[in-house]
Design a protein around this motif. Structure first.
Motif, PDB file in Angstrom:
ATOM      1  N   ALA A 118       0.830  -1.203   0.000  1.00 44.74           N
ATOM      2  CA  ALA A 118       0.000   0.000   0.000  1.00 44.74           C
ATOM      3  C   ALA A 118       0.869   1.261   0.000  1.00 44.74           C
ATOM      4  CB  ALA A 118      -0.932  -0.009   1.206  1.00 44.74           C
ATOM      5  N   VAL A 119       1.965   1.228   0.746  1.00 43.54           N
ATOM      6  CA  VAL A 119       2.874   2.383   0.800  1.00 43.54           C
ATOM      7  C   VAL A 119       3.581   2.570  -0.541  1.00 43.54           C
ATOM      8  CG1 VAL A 119       4.970   3.312   1.854  1.00 43.54           C
ATOM      9  CG2 VAL A 119       3.217   2.241   3.285  1.00 43.54           C
ATOM     10  N   TYR A 120       4.168   1.487  -1.068  1.00 47.46           N
ATOM     11  CA  TYR A 120       4.891   1.586  -2.344  1.00 47.46           C
ATOM     12  C   TYR A 120       3.957   2.037  -3.471  1.00 47.46           C
ATOM     13  CZ  TYR A 120       8.603  -1.149  -0.074  1.00 47.46           C
ATOM     14  OH  TYR A 120       9.594  -1.594   0.760  1.00 47.46           O
ATOM     15  N   MET A 143       7.948  -2.610 -20.614  1.00 50.48           N
ATOM     16  CA  MET A 143       7.467  -3.841 -21.234  1.00 50.48           C
ATOM     17  C   MET A 143       8.628  -4.774 -21.572  1.00 50.48           C
ATOM     18  SD  MET A 143       4.225  -3.904 -21.228  1.00 50.48           S
ATOM     19  CE  MET A 143       4.316  -3.001 -19.656  1.00 50.48           C
ATOM     20  N   MET A 144       9.736  -4.216 -22.047  1.00 53.13           N
ATOM     21  CA  MET A 144      10.917  -5.028 -22.322  1.00 53.13           C
ATOM     22  C   MET A 144      11.460  -5.639 -21.027  1.00 53.13           C
ATOM     23  SD  MET A 144      12.918  -2.709 -25.162  1.00 53.13           S
ATOM     24  CE  MET A 144      14.365  -3.785 -25.099  1.00 53.13           C
ATOM     25  N   GLY A 145      11.496  -4.835 -19.970  1.00 58.99           N
ATOM     26  CA  GLY A 145      11.948  -5.345 -18.680  1.00 58.99           C
ATOM     27  C   GLY A 145      11.043  -6.434 -18.157  1.00 58.99           C
ATOM     28  N   LEU A 174       9.843  -6.074  -8.393  1.00 56.80           N
ATOM     29  CA  LEU A 174       9.212  -5.052  -7.558  1.00 56.80           C
ATOM     30  C   LEU A 174       9.424  -3.662  -8.151  1.00 56.80           C
ATOM     31  CD1 LEU A 174       7.841  -4.067  -4.963  1.00 56.80           C
ATOM     32  CD2 LEU A 174      10.066  -4.222  -3.817  1.00 56.80           C
ATOM     33  N   VAL A 175      10.654  -3.370  -8.569  1.00 55.19           N
ATOM     34  CA  VAL A 175      10.961  -2.061  -9.149  1.00 55.19           C
ATOM     35  C   VAL A 175      10.162  -1.841 -10.436  1.00 55.19           C
ATOM     36  CG1 VAL A 175      12.765  -0.661 -10.227  1.00 55.19           C
ATOM     37  CG2 VAL A 175      13.247  -1.896  -8.104  1.00 55.19           C
ATOM     38  N   ILE A 176      10.083  -2.868 -11.276  1.00 49.48           N
ATOM     39  CA  ILE A 176       9.362  -2.745 -12.544  1.00 49.48           C
ATOM     40  C   ILE A 176       7.901  -2.376 -12.307  1.00 49.48           C
ATOM     41  CG2 ILE A 176       8.432  -4.050 -14.506  1.00 49.48           C
ATOM     42  CD1 ILE A 176      11.111  -5.527 -14.635  1.00 49.48           C
ATOM     43  N   PHE A 177       7.251  -3.060 -11.366  1.00 52.18           N
ATOM     44  CA  PHE A 177       5.827  -2.795 -11.146  1.00 52.18           C
ATOM     45  C   PHE A 177       5.583  -1.507 -10.363  1.00 52.18           C
ATOM     46  CE2 PHE A 177       5.327  -7.155 -12.573  1.00 52.18           C
ATOM     47  CZ  PHE A 177       4.201  -7.028 -13.362  1.00 52.18           C
TER      48      PHE A 177
END
Length: 236
Positions: A118-120, A143-145, A174-177
């Motif tokens: 929720a925080v992220y 999208m490539m990632g 996690l970073v990608i999303f």
């Protein structure tokens, strides 16, 4: 999402939907989808329904992918009610699939994972809403990632990952999303600017937007829970 058609749903007019109403509807549908998912996941994990889901895991996985593809490709031809129904059906089906997490992880890990998510999610959504930077160029790169991450996950499933590689893979996911959350939030406002003059199209756009944010939230949650779980095992 493409709405190049002249079909209008009964009960809707061409009246303008306000930006605040549009965003409120989007987040309400997202929250409703999340509530259904977590409720169904808990119910499935606590009842014999879990064994049915386990037996039909491959079939249900294909059904999930089919629903997302159908929703994304056909939403411009759906009624508002049908769009809502498909979104809610997907939320329930995804809850069945996520029931494994309610058995594999402790309640404390799941609660901590939800609060962290929720925080992220909230921070990245605020960034996507308030930044003056155009995030359109992020789309192809993300999208490539995402494709690279899916390929790496498949290789890991076939040949096995060590704890270090699994932590790295989950961290990258996690970073990608998180970045996708900012990108999708900004795209919601671009969609509103395009469809705001027609209530029916804006309503369907809000449901579609709810799905994209729902998927961002769910994937952030899954990666956070995996990281918390692996972190706990690495200390044992």
């Amino acid at each position: 999402m493409n709405y190049y058609n002249n079909d209008y749903d009964r009960g809707y007019t061409e009246a303008t939907m306000s930006a605040a109403d549009y965003m409120a509807r989007t987040y309400r549908w997202m929250a409703g989808g999340l509530g259904i998912t977590f409720g169904v996941a808990l119910l499935t994990a606590a009842t014999p329904l879990f064994y049915l889901v386990n037996a039909l895991y491959l079939v249900l996985t294909i059904a999930e992918l089919g629903l997302v593809f159908y929703f994304s490709s056909r939403i411009q031809h759906m009624s508002v009610g049908a769009a809502r129904g498909v979104f809610l059906a997907y939320s329930a089906l995804n809850g069945m699939m996520l029931s494994y997490y309610f058995l594999a992880f402790s309640v404390g890990t799941l609660v901590m994972g939800f609060l962290s998510t929720a925080v992220y999610f909230g921070l990245m959504a605020v960034y996507g809403r308030t930044t003056s930077r155009d995030l359109t160029s992020w789309g192809p790169k993300l999208m490539m990632g995402l494709m690279a991450m899916l390929f790496t996950s498949l290789v890991g499933a076939l040949f096995g990952f060590g704890i270090g590689a699994s932590l790295l893979s989950s961290g990258i996911g996690l970073v990608i999303f998180m970045l996708l959350t900012a990108y999708d939030t900004q795209k919601l406002h671009q969609m509103y600017a395009y469809y705001s003059m027609d209530s029916a199209l804006a309503e369907k756009a809000s449901v579609y937007g709810a799905l994209t944010l729902y998927l961002d939230f769910i994937n952030i949650f899954l990666f956070v829970v995996r990281l918390l779980g692996m972190g706990g095992r690495s200390r044992d």
